[in-house]
Write a protein that holds these residues in place. Structure first.
Motif, mmCIF file in Angstrom:
data_model
loop_
_atom_site.group_PDB
_atom_site.id
_atom_site.type_symbol
_atom_site.label_atom_id
_atom_site.label_comp_id
_atom_site.label_asym_id
_atom_site.label_seq_id
_atom_site.Cartn_x
_atom_site.Cartn_y
_atom_site.Cartn_z
ATOM 1 N N ALA A 53 0.833 -1.206 0.000
ATOM 2 C CA ALA A 53 0.000 0.000 0.000
ATOM 3 C C ALA A 53 0.866 1.253 0.000
ATOM 4 O O ALA A 53 0.503 2.259 -0.625
ATOM 5 N N LYS A 54 2.004 1.223 0.679
ATOM 6 C CA LYS A 54 2.895 2.391 0.708
ATOM 7 C C LYS A 54 3.390 2.722 -0.696
ATOM 8 O O LYS A 54 3.447 3.883 -1.077
ATOM 9 N N LEU A 55 3.732 1.706 -1.452
ATOM 10 C CA LEU A 55 4.207 1.923 -2.816
ATOM 11 C C LEU A 55 3.071 2.390 -3.717
ATOM 12 O O LEU A 55 3.249 3.289 -4.547
ATOM 13 N N THR A 56 1.896 1.820 -3.543
ATOM 14 C CA THR A 56 0.737 2.239 -4.326
ATOM 15 C C THR A 56 0.415 3.705 -4.060
ATOM 16 O O THR A 56 0.169 4.476 -4.995
ATOM 17 N N ASP A 57 0.432 4.108 -2.790
ATOM 18 C CA ASP A 57 0.186 5.517 -2.438
ATOM 19 C C ASP A 57 1.247 6.417 -3.063
ATOM 20 O O ASP A 57 0.940 7.502 -3.564
ATOM 21 N N PHE A 58 2.497 5.981 -3.028
ATOM 22 C CA PHE A 58 3.595 6.747 -3.613
ATOM 23 C C PHE A 58 3.364 6.948 -5.112
ATOM 24 O O PHE A 58 3.462 8.068 -5.624
ATOM 25 N N VAL A 59 3.053 5.878 -5.817
ATOM 26 C CA VAL A 59 2.823 5.953 -7.264
ATOM 27 C C VAL A 59 1.633 6.866 -7.568
ATOM 28 O O VAL A 59 1.714 7.726 -8.455
ATOM 29 N N ASP A 60 0.544 6.713 -6.829
ATOM 30 C CA ASP A 60 -0.636 7.551 -7.064
ATOM 31 C C ASP A 60 -0.308 9.032 -6.876
ATOM 32 O O ASP A 60 -0.684 9.873 -7.705
ATOM 33 N N THR A 61 0.377 9.354 -5.800
ATOM 34 C CA THR A 61 0.718 10.745 -5.504
ATOM 35 C C THR A 61 1.644 11.324 -6.561
ATOM 36 O O THR A 61 1.411 12.415 -7.087
ATOM 37 N N TRP A 62 2.698 10.584 -6.903
ATOM 38 C CA TRP A 62 3.672 11.104 -7.859
ATOM 39 C C TRP A 62 3.148 11.106 -9.289
ATOM 40 O O TRP A 62 3.568 11.919 -10.099
ATOM 41 N N TRP A 63 2.195 10.236 -9.601
ATOM 42 C CA TRP A 63 1.592 10.286 -10.927
ATOM 43 C C TRP A 63 0.847 11.604 -11.108
ATOM 44 O O TRP A 63 0.934 12.236 -12.158
ATOM 45 N N LEU A 64 0.136 12.044 -10.054
ATOM 46 C CA LEU A 64 -0.560 13.335 -10.132
ATOM 47 C C LEU A 64 0.439 14.475 -10.340
ATOM 48 O O LEU A 64 0.195 15.385 -11.133
ATOM 49 N N MET A 65 1.562 14.429 -9.644
ATOM 50 C CA MET A 65 2.575 15.477 -9.819
ATOM 51 C C MET A 65 3.199 15.417 -11.205
ATOM 52 O O MET A 65 3.482 16.450 -11.811
ATOM 53 N N ALA A 66 3.396 14.202 -11.723
ATOM 54 C CA ALA A 66 3.943 14.066 -13.078
ATOM 55 C C ALA A 66 2.958 14.601 -14.110
ATOM 56 O O ALA A 66 3.366 15.257 -15.072
ATOM 57 N N CYS A 67 1.674 14.356 -13.904
ATOM 58 C CA CYS A 67 0.659 14.902 -14.812
ATOM 59 C C CYS A 67 0.683 16.424 -14.778
ATOM 60 O O CYS A 67 0.601 17.077 -15.825
ATOM 61 N N ASP A 68 0.822 16.985 -13.584
ATOM 62 C CA ASP A 68 0.918 18.433 -13.449
ATOM 63 C C ASP A 68 2.165 18.949 -14.163
ATOM 64 O O ASP A 68 2.143 19.981 -14.822
ATOM 65 N N SER A 69 3.247 18.208 -14.056
ATOM 66 C CA SER A 69 4.502 18.585 -14.702
ATOM 67 C C SER A 69 4.356 18.605 -16.222
ATOM 68 O O SER A 69 4.866 19.504 -16.892
ATOM 69 N N VAL A 70 3.634 17.635 -16.757
ATOM 70 C CA VAL A 70 3.406 17.570 -18.206
ATOM 71 C C VAL A 70 2.493 18.706 -18.658
ATOM 72 O O VAL A 70 2.754 19.352 -19.669
ATOM 73 N N ARG A 71 1.450 18.955 -17.881
ATOM 74 C CA ARG A 71 0.465 19.980 -18.260
ATOM 75 C C ARG A 71 0.996 21.397 -18.104
ATOM 76 O O ARG A 71 0.639 22.282 -18.865
ATOM 77 N N ASP A 72 1.819 21.609 -17.063
ATOM 78 C CA ASP A 72 2.244 22.974 -16.757
ATOM 79 C C ASP A 72 3.668 22.985 -16.190
ATOM 80 O O ASP A 72 3.870 23.261 -15.009
ATOM 81 N N PRO A 73 4.665 22.700 -17.032
ATOM 82 C CA PRO A 73 6.035 22.641 -16.520
ATOM 83 C C PRO A 73 6.503 23.965 -15.926
ATOM 84 O O PRO A 73 7.186 23.984 -14.906
ATOM 85 N N GLU A 74 6.093 25.085 -16.532
ATOM 86 C CA GLU A 74 6.512 26.375 -15.980
ATOM 87 C C GLU A 74 5.843 26.624 -14.635
ATOM 88 O O GLU A 74 6.449 27.218 -13.736
ATOM 89 N N GLY A 75 4.629 26.166 -14.468
ATOM 90 C CA GLY A 75 3.953 26.273 -13.183
ATOM 91 C C GLY A 75 4.687 25.511 -12.087
ATOM 92 O O GLY A 75 4.790 25.979 -10.947
ATOM 93 N N ARG A 76 5.225 24.331 -12.440
ATOM 94 C CA ARG A 76 6.014 23.553 -11.461
ATOM 95 C C ARG A 76 7.284 24.317 -11.084
ATOM 96 O O ARG A 76 7.656 24.386 -9.917
ATOM 97 N N ARG A 77 7.941 24.901 -12.089
ATOM 98 C CA ARG A 77 9.160 25.675 -11.809
ATOM 99 C C ARG A 77 8.846 26.865 -10.900
ATOM 100 O O ARG A 77 9.576 27.137 -9.946
#
Length: 114
Positions: A53-77
């Motif tokens: 479950a810890k790994l699943t939670d990690f993947v779920d959380t970081w997938w959302l951040m990766a999606c944000d990174s793809v959608r708005d890289p300058e926003g992440r910066r």
């Protein structure tokens, strides 16, 4: 950890929900560093507890951040620049300016509903 060319999502394409694809989608070095450190912690917890479950939670959380990174890289910066500024102000004992919008308003503006 390095991304292979086939792991990098095409421009505007959301990453697969795999560790490699998620990491490859992170455009900001601070995100990649946090991902690597968090992955080590998650894997250590999985090893100690035998609970995926810890790994699943990690993947779920970081997938959302990766999606944000793809959608708005300058926003992440910009987010990381602002965070560094807040940390600097806090270290100097100076007041931290507050934004004029709530988290809910900011997320809603990006099409994210809680």
């Amino acid at each position: 950890m390095s991304a292979q060319p086939h792991d990098v999502p095409a421009a505007g394409q959301l990453p697969d929900k795999t560790l490699r694809s998620i990491r490859a989608a992170l455009v900001v070095p601070e995100d990649r560093d946090a991902f690597d450190a968090g992955l080590r912690v998650a894997l250590a917890e999985v090893g100690a507890t035998l609970d995926l479950a810890k790994l699943t939670d990690f993947v779920d959380t970081w997938w959302l951040m990766a999606c944000d990174s793809v959608r708005d890289p300058e926003g992440r910066r910009e987010m990381h620049r602002r965070a560094a500024r807040v940390q600097q102000l806090a270290a100097e004992g100076k007041p931290i300016p507050r934004g004029d919008k709530t988290w809910e308003e900011l997320l809603a503006a990006r099409g994210i509903e809680l």
